[in-house]
Scaffold this motif. Structure first.
Motif: not given
Length: 224
Positions: A76-102
């Motif tokens: 189910v979750r793979r069919s959904l994208g979720v945008v959280f108010q507090d971002y929940k980005l991986l602070e030890d990864r750059n922009v490219f790596e954060n987007v690639a992670f899923p």
């Protein structure tokens, strides 16, 4: 695509949602408007099965909250994208790596991960930020990364929980336009917000959550 039928949720004996019935159509944009603490986040959690209703049912595609198996929740979750108010980005990864992670988590091949990540970064206006760390970005840029990460697996629906709450007016307007662009490409967008003006600017359908109950707020004309 997403159906709530008589859904109620209670926390510590206190009702949060009461007899919610709501149908969200494929490809629509809908805003759920209500003050902080009225249950907007709870309603979104029900959609990605982070929470199950105390009464009633939630259907997401072929899956039903009453019968879903724990092992099927990731589907189910793979069919959904979720945008959280507090971002929940991986602070030890750059922009490219954060987007690639899923995509890496799902085992997609490296070549496909790289090409899709580059395309999404271009679509969200982040190509020039690909090597930067989250701490080096503005709030609006961080939210763009969150949105890029949420849509990289091409979800049927994007859930956005107060996506502009921490942003200045200009950044909030940019994020709203990005959500509208994503919706225009066929993805359903469900925005939970306390800001009725944002809901009106988004276009589409508005529902109001108050005292745990939903009421139709009508349709808003997009500002595009």
């Amino acid at each position: 695509m997403i159906d709530f039928k008589g859904v109620s949720v209670t926390f510590n004996g206190e009702p949060v949602l009461r007899d919610i019935t709501l149908h969200i159509h494929p490809g629509e944009i809908i805003s759920i408007v209500g003050e902080s603490g009225v249950g907007k986040t709870t309603l979104l959690r029900l959609i990605y099965f982070d929470l199950l209703p105390g009464r009633g049912t939630v259907n997401v595609g072929e899956f039903n909250s009453s019968t879903i198996r724990k092992k099927d929740i990731p589907k189910v979750r793979r069919s959904l994208g979720v945008v959280f108010q507090d971002y929940k980005l991986l602070e030890d990864r750059n922009v490219f790596e954060n987007v690639a992670f899923p995509m890496e988590v799902t085992g997609l091949g490296r070549e496909e991960v790289n090409s899709r990540t580059l395309r999404i970064l271009a679509d969200t206006g982040l190509s020039h930020k690909r090597n930067q760390m989250p701490s080096e970005l503005s709030g609006g840029e961080q939210q763009r990364v969150v949105i890029a990460r949420a849509i990289v697996n091409e979800p049927q629906a994007l859930l956005a929980d107060e996506p502009t709450a921490n942003l200045d007016h200009a950044s909030a307007s940019d994020i709203l336009r990005l959500l509208q662009q994503i919706n225009a490409q066929g993805t359903a967008v469900i925005v939970a917000t306390h800001d009725y003006n944002l809901a009106k600017a988004a276009g589409g359908r508005i529902v109001v959550l108050h005292d745990g109950m939903l009421s139709e707020g009508g349709r808003a004309a997009s500002t595009d």
